[in-house]
Design an enzyme around this catalytic site. Structure first.
Site, PDB file in Angstrom:
ATOM      1  CB  ALA A  34      -0.908   0.005   1.234  1.00  0.00           C
ATOM      2  CD  GLU A 104       1.885  -2.738  -7.380  1.00  0.00           C
ATOM      3  OE1 GLU A 104       2.556  -1.756  -7.706  1.00  0.00           O
ATOM      4  OE2 GLU A 104       1.829  -3.153  -6.203  1.00  0.00           O
TER       5      GLU A 104
END
Length: 159
Positions: A34, A104
């Protein structure tokens, strides 16, 4: 290094993929995290891995100023032996917004080259946000320190 039966079962297919891609000039690990974790746990894990001689694709150092972010990530994913997803409370908050980490993750879920690393959260919390990622066994910093997780990852990608 001591591995649980579950860790051996989870990491063996990833290791086989590493061995198949051994002749290619690739980064060892693509680190998915993140954005909020880039200066904290993601950097800590990156630094631990690099100190063990692991070549890590990490957006903080691999995306140059003015470089298109998504294209750099795409190349990083293609040119890495395996991908790890650092699952933190910040990642769990970000995934539902379908941002970069979600993209991703989608790419990493498509293959057998993915190891989730659960940090400061649980697989139960992950299951609520991403059942597919939670179905992959990985490593947890609740069970072992980050340094040991990094050592296991380094051993996994060392040929």
């Amino acid at each position: 290094m001591v591995y649980t039966v579950a860790e051996v079962r989870a990491l063996s297919p990833v290791r086989e993929g590493v061995e198949k891609r051994a002749s290619l000039d690739l980064r060892d690990i693509f680190l998915c995290h993140a954005w909020d974790d880039r200066q904290g746990p993601a950097k800590e894990l990156h630094d631990l891995l690099e100190s063990l001689g692991v070549k890590v694709w990490f957006s903080e150092k691999d995306v140059g100023l003015g470089t298109p972010l998504l294209r750099a990530i795409d190349k990083g994913l293609a040119n890495s032996r395996i991908g790890i997803v650092l699952v933190t409370p910040a990642l769990l908050r970000r995934l539902p917004t379908e941002g970069i980490a979600d993209k991703e993750l989608s790419a990493l879920l498509a293959g057998e080259r993915l190891v989730p690393i659960v940090h400061n959260t649980t697989y139960e919390a992950l299951r609520e946000v991403s059942p597919l990622l939670a179905s992959r066994s990985g490593l947890s910093t609740a069970e072992q320190p980050m340094a040991e997780v990094a050592s296991k990852l380094a051993e996994l990608v060392t040929l």
